[in-house]
Motif scaffolding. Structure first.
Motif, PDB file in Angstrom:
ATOM      1  N   ASN A  34      -5.289  -8.209  -0.069  1.00 19.41           N
ATOM      2  CA  ASN A  34      -4.078  -8.832  -0.608  1.00 19.41           C
ATOM      3  C   ASN A  34      -3.788  -8.195  -1.962  1.00 19.41           C
ATOM      4  N   ASN A  35      -2.872  -7.235  -1.947  1.00 19.71           N
ATOM      5  CA  ASN A  35      -2.658  -6.407  -3.140  1.00 19.71           C
ATOM      6  C   ASN A  35      -1.225  -6.442  -3.664  1.00 19.71           C
ATOM      7  N   ALA A  36      -0.226  -6.713  -2.812  1.00 22.76           N
ATOM      8  CA  ALA A  36       1.174  -6.613  -3.254  1.00 22.76           C
ATOM      9  C   ALA A  36       1.380  -7.460  -4.503  1.00 22.76           C
ATOM     10  N   ALA A  92       4.074 -16.262 -15.462  1.00 17.29           N
ATOM     11  CA  ALA A  92       4.024 -16.325 -13.993  1.00 17.29           C
ATOM     12  C   ALA A  92       2.889 -15.451 -13.468  1.00 17.29           C
ATOM     13  N   TYR A  93       2.763 -14.271 -14.039  1.00 24.23           N
ATOM     14  CA  TYR A  93       1.732 -13.322 -13.587  1.00 24.23           C
ATOM     15  C   TYR A  93       0.334 -13.880 -13.839  1.00 24.23           C
ATOM     16  N   VAL A  94       0.100 -14.404 -15.041  1.00 20.81           N
ATOM     17  CA  VAL A  94      -1.222 -14.946 -15.390  1.00 20.81           C
ATOM     18  C   VAL A  94      -1.526 -16.172 -14.521  1.00 20.81           C
ATOM     19  N   SER A 112       0.813  -1.231   0.000  1.00 15.47           N
ATOM     20  CA  SER A 112       0.000   0.000   0.000  1.00 15.47           C
ATOM     21  C   SER A 112       0.838   1.269   0.000  1.00 15.47           C
ATOM     22  N   THR A 113       2.118   1.164  -0.331  1.00 16.04           N
ATOM     23  CA  THR A 113       2.945   2.369  -0.420  1.00 16.04           C
ATOM     24  C   THR A 113       2.873   2.993  -1.804  1.00 16.04           C
ATOM     25  N   SER A 114       2.131   2.386  -2.727  1.00 15.73           N
ATOM     26  CA  SER A 114       2.152   2.858  -4.110  1.00 15.73           C
ATOM     27  C   SER A 114       0.872   2.427  -4.813  1.00 15.73           C
ATOM     28  N   GLY A 115       0.546   3.096  -5.883  1.00 19.58           N
ATOM     29  CA  GLY A 115      -0.440   2.636  -6.856  1.00 19.58           C
ATOM     30  C   GLY A 115      -1.803   2.233  -6.306  1.00 19.58           C
ATOM     31  N   ILE A 116      -2.234   1.040  -6.706  1.00 24.54           N
ATOM     32  CA  ILE A 116      -3.586   0.558  -6.397  1.00 24.54           C
ATOM     33  C   ILE A 116      -3.762   0.353  -4.887  1.00 24.54           C
ATOM     34  N   GLY A 117      -2.768  -0.225  -4.233  1.00 20.93           N
ATOM     35  CA  GLY A 117      -2.864  -0.471  -2.790  1.00 20.93           C
ATOM     36  C   GLY A 117      -3.040   0.823  -2.026  1.00 20.93           C
ATOM     37  N   ASP A 154       8.456  -8.372   3.823  1.00 23.75           N
ATOM     38  CA  ASP A 154       8.650  -8.776   2.432  1.00 23.75           C
ATOM     39  C   ASP A 154       7.646  -9.899   2.165  1.00 23.75           C
ATOM     40  N   MET A 155       6.703  -9.652   1.254  1.00 30.94           N
ATOM     41  CA  MET A 155       5.593 -10.592   1.058  1.00 30.94           C
ATOM     42  C   MET A 155       6.028 -11.893   0.395  1.00 30.94           C
ATOM     43  N   SER A 156       7.299 -12.010   0.048  1.00 37.48           N
ATOM     44  CA  SER A 156       7.778 -13.298  -0.460  1.00 37.48           C
ATOM     45  C   SER A 156       8.266 -14.182   0.689  1.00 37.48           C
ATOM     46  N   ALA A 197      -0.328 -16.781 -11.511  1.00 37.84           N
ATOM     47  CA  ALA A 197      -0.572 -16.307 -10.135  1.00 37.84           C
ATOM     48  C   ALA A 197      -1.950 -15.668 -10.019  1.00 37.84           C
ATOM     49  N   LYS A 198      -2.305 -14.845 -10.990  1.00 36.03           N
ATOM     50  CA  LYS A 198      -3.591 -14.119 -10.900  1.00 36.03           C
ATOM     51  C   LYS A 198      -4.782 -15.061 -11.102  1.00 36.03           C
ATOM     52  N   HIS A 199      -4.668 -16.058 -11.982  1.00 35.55           N
ATOM     53  CA  HIS A 199      -5.719 -17.082 -12.073  1.00 35.55           C
ATOM     54  C   HIS A 199      -5.791 -17.855 -10.745  1.00 35.55           C
ATOM     55  N   TRP A 235      -5.877  -2.085 -17.265  1.00 25.66           N
ATOM     56  CA  TRP A 235      -4.691  -1.231 -17.102  1.00 25.66           C
ATOM     57  C   TRP A 235      -4.961  -0.103 -16.103  1.00 25.66           C
ATOM     58  N   VAL A 236      -4.047   0.065 -15.152  1.00 26.42           N
ATOM     59  CA  VAL A 236      -4.071   1.183 -14.197  1.00 26.42           C
ATOM     60  C   VAL A 236      -2.693   1.819 -14.293  1.00 26.42           C
ATOM     61  N   LEU A 237      -2.648   3.137 -14.458  1.00 29.68           N
ATOM     62  CA  LEU A 237      -1.345   3.773 -14.709  1.00 29.68           C
ATOM     63  C   LEU A 237      -0.567   3.964 -13.399  1.00 29.68           C
ATOM     64  N   THR A 238       0.027   2.879 -12.919  1.00 27.08           N
ATOM     65  CA  THR A 238       0.851   2.885 -11.700  1.00 27.08           C
ATOM     66  C   THR A 238       2.303   2.634 -12.134  1.00 27.08           C
ATOM     67  N   PRO A 239       3.253   2.709 -11.184  1.00 27.41           N
ATOM     68  CA  PRO A 239       4.646   2.422 -11.568  1.00 27.41           C
ATOM     69  C   PRO A 239       4.808   1.055 -12.255  1.00 27.41           C
ATOM     70  N   GLY A 288       4.738  -2.414   2.297  1.00 34.75           N
ATOM     71  CA  GLY A 288       5.312  -2.187   0.969  1.00 34.75           C
ATOM     72  C   GLY A 288       6.642  -1.469   1.090  1.00 34.75           C
ATOM     73  N   PHE A 289       7.259  -1.233  -0.053  1.00 38.67           N
ATOM     74  CA  PHE A 289       8.584  -0.617  -0.076  1.00 38.67           C
ATOM     75  C   PHE A 289       8.490   0.795  -0.659  1.00 38.67           C
ATOM     76  N   GLY A 290       9.634   1.447  -0.824  1.00 39.84           N
ATOM     77  CA  GLY A 290       9.671   2.763  -1.480  1.00 39.84           C
ATOM     78  C   GLY A 290       9.477   3.891  -0.492  1.00 39.84           C
TER      79      GLY A 290
HETATM   80  P1  NAD Z   1       2.899  -0.764  -7.857  1.00 41.28           P
HETATM   81  O1  NAD Z   1       4.217  -1.234  -8.344  1.00 41.28           O
HETATM   82  O2  NAD Z   1       2.524   0.662  -7.942  1.00 41.28           O
HETATM   83  O3  NAD Z   1       2.679  -1.221  -6.336  1.00 41.28           O
HETATM   84  C1  NAD Z   1       3.040  -2.485  -5.876  1.00 41.28           C
HETATM   85  C2  NAD Z   1       3.096  -2.450  -4.371  1.00 41.28           C
HETATM   86  O4  NAD Z   1       3.534  -3.737  -3.907  1.00 41.28           O
HETATM   87  C3  NAD Z   1       4.105  -1.436  -3.828  1.00 41.28           C
HETATM   88  O5  NAD Z   1       3.620  -0.894  -2.620  1.00 41.28           O
HETATM   89  C4  NAD Z   1       5.341  -2.299  -3.574  1.00 41.28           C
HETATM   90  O6  NAD Z   1       6.208  -1.740  -2.607  1.00 41.28           O
HETATM   91  C5  NAD Z   1       4.672  -3.553  -3.076  1.00 41.28           C
HETATM   92  N1  NAD Z   1       5.540  -4.726  -3.151  1.00 41.28           N
HETATM   93  C6  NAD Z   1       6.206  -5.232  -4.218  1.00 41.28           C
HETATM   94  N2  NAD Z   1       6.920  -6.307  -3.849  1.00 41.28           N
HETATM   95  C7  NAD Z   1       6.695  -6.489  -2.521  1.00 41.28           C
HETATM   96  C8  NAD Z   1       7.151  -7.422  -1.556  1.00 41.28           C
HETATM   97  N3  NAD Z   1       8.013  -8.401  -1.880  1.00 41.28           N
HETATM   98  N4  NAD Z   1       6.707  -7.291  -0.296  1.00 41.28           N
HETATM   99  C9  NAD Z   1       5.862  -6.297   0.061  1.00 41.28           C
HETATM  100  N5  NAD Z   1       5.404  -5.384  -0.802  1.00 41.28           N
HETATM  101  C10 NAD Z   1       5.818  -5.483  -2.070  1.00 41.28           C
HETATM  102  O7  NAD Z   1       1.861  -1.679  -8.628  1.00 41.28           O
HETATM  103  P2  NAD Z   1       0.259  -1.608  -8.788  1.00 41.28           P
HETATM  104  O8  NAD Z   1      -0.012  -1.468 -10.224  1.00 41.28           O
HETATM  105  O9  NAD Z   1      -0.333  -0.674  -7.811  1.00 41.28           O
HETATM  106  O10 NAD Z   1      -0.090  -3.113  -8.411  1.00 41.28           O
HETATM  107  C11 NAD Z   1      -0.819  -3.476  -7.254  1.00 41.28           C
HETATM  108  C12 NAD Z   1      -1.544  -4.782  -7.515  1.00 41.28           C
HETATM  109  O11 NAD Z   1      -2.490  -4.581  -8.566  1.00 41.28           O
HETATM  110  C13 NAD Z   1      -0.631  -5.907  -7.998  1.00 41.28           C
HETATM  111  O12 NAD Z   1      -1.040  -7.123  -7.408  1.00 41.28           O
HETATM  112  C14 NAD Z   1      -0.858  -5.929  -9.494  1.00 41.28           C
HETATM  113  O13 NAD Z   1      -0.613  -7.178 -10.036  1.00 41.28           O
HETATM  114  C15 NAD Z   1      -2.324  -5.566  -9.541  1.00 41.28           C
HETATM  115  N6  NAD Z   1      -2.769  -5.080 -10.853  1.00 41.28           N
HETATM  116  C16 NAD Z   1      -2.226  -3.964 -11.403  1.00 41.28           C
HETATM  117  C17 NAD Z   1      -2.686  -3.516 -12.627  1.00 41.28           C
HETATM  118  C18 NAD Z   1      -2.163  -2.278 -13.281  1.00 41.28           C
HETATM  119  O14 NAD Z   1      -2.531  -2.036 -14.452  1.00 41.28           O
HETATM  120  N7  NAD Z   1      -1.361  -1.476 -12.648  1.00 41.28           N
HETATM  121  C19 NAD Z   1      -3.681  -4.224 -13.286  1.00 41.28           C
HETATM  122  C20 NAD Z   1      -4.209  -5.368 -12.712  1.00 41.28           C
HETATM  123  C21 NAD Z   1      -3.741  -5.774 -11.468  1.00 41.28           C
END
Ligand code: NAD
Length: 258
Positions: free
Chosen positions: A87-89, A152-154, A14-19, A61-63, A156-158, A185-189, A37-39
């Motif tokens: 669950n967003n990371a 891997a992404y597809v 939740s430090t960036s983007g959608i989260g 670290d979510m891994s 994981a998401k499925h 598509w969401v315009l995140t990093p 999250g990081f950053g």
């Molecule tokens: P983002 O890169 O802006 O944000 C990702 C977040 O996850 C950041 O806060 C980052 O620090 C954190 N993160 C990454 N690795 C991590 C780790 N090992 N441990 C803890 N935190 C970690 O990306 P986003 O676009 O906001 O993506 C968020 C979610 O939305 C993801 O699951 C992504 O797959 C999903 N998603 C994104 C889009 C898109 O178009 N951007 C579309 C569909 C789904």
């Protein structure tokens, strides 16, 4: 008084983007927030704190399962329990299967899928005891359909959509619900990196690359915003969401309608 006043939401990544966008919408509804999250953690925390709720941060670290366990224990200690788990990371890696680095495959599966299993298994006992909880898994249009070079992404998401359904079934007679959000598509990093790669590969401008990316997949030709996704998360948390269980709700400008 907001819909979630007195409740606690933990949003991974939740430090960036959608989260960050979802965390902000839940905070506006009064939920105290556990961020992860990081950053630029301080800037993200300040954005949430500006809504007036209490904010805590854990840098798990979510891994790493042990760090996820520490994060869930930290949230329980700080606020009593987690009422809303998002669950967003997630991370992305783009390559053909035969060239896909094994270490990147493992990381994508661990962060985008397995972390949700760990956070869910650790959140459920307290949610079931309280007979109220919301688990929201941020999947993707790629949880419903595929694209080349994103194995891997597809996968994981499925998988996350499957985990959502199982969690919904195992909680079906309780006040706990579990649903998935599937953004286009969401315009995140995460996506800006793909725009940059396209612009560099084709020698075109950033704007042209964005239009190409949208044009390939998203009939609306518009990015979905983190705030729109946050609005859907708030709906899942509200009373109208009480019997919404196991759905994978796409907000994708028509991507999977094609
Ligand atoms: P983002 O890169 O802006 O944000 C990702 C977040 O996850 C950041 O806060 C980052 O620090 C954190 N993160 C990454 N690795 C991590 C780790 N090992 N441990 C803890 N935190 C970690 O990306 P986003 O676009 O906001 O993506 C968020 C979610 O939305 C993801 O699951 C992504 O797959 C999903 N998603 C994104 C889009 C898109 O178009 N951007 C579309 C569909 C789904």
């Amino acid at each position: 008084m907001g819909l979630l006043t007195g409740k606690t939401a933990l949003v991974t990544g939740s430090t960036s983007g959608i989260g960050l966008g979802i965390a902000k919408c839940l905070a506006v509804e009064g939920a105290n927030i556990v961020m992860n999250g990081f950053g630029d953690v301080d800037a993200a925390k300040a954005e949430i704190a500006a809504t007036g709720v209490q904010v805590a941060y854990h840098g798990a670290d979510m891994s790493k399962p042990a760090e996820i366990e520490a994060m869930m224990a930290f949230a329980a200690e700080k606020f009593g329990r987690v009422d809303v788990l998002v669950n967003n990371a997630g991370i992305q890696h783009v390559a053909n299967i035969e060239d896909f680095p094994v270490e990147r495959w493992d990381a994508v599966i661990a962060i985008n899928l397995t972390s949700a299993f760990h956070a869910t298994r650790l959140a459920l006992p307290a949610m079931k005891a309280a007979n109220w909880g919301r688990i929201i898994n941020v999947s993707s249009a790629h949880g419903l359909v595929a694209s080349a070079q994103k194995s891997a992404y597809v996968a994981a998401k499925h998988g996350l959509v499957g985990l959502t359904k199982v969690t919904a079934l195992e909680t079906a007679t309780t006040g706990v619900t579990c649903n998935a959000i599937c953004p286009g598509w969401v315009l995140t990093p995460l996506v800006q990196k793909q725009v940059d790669a396209k612009a560099a590969a084709l020698g075109i401008s950033n704007d042209e690359a964005k239009k190409l990316l949208l044009g390939e997949k998203e009939p609306s030709m518009q990015f979905t915003t983190p705030e729109e996704l946050g609005g859907l998360a708030v709906f899942f948390c509200g009373p109208a969401g009480n019997n919404v269980r196991g759905v994978a709700w796409n907000m994708d400008g028509g991507w999977v309608a094609q």
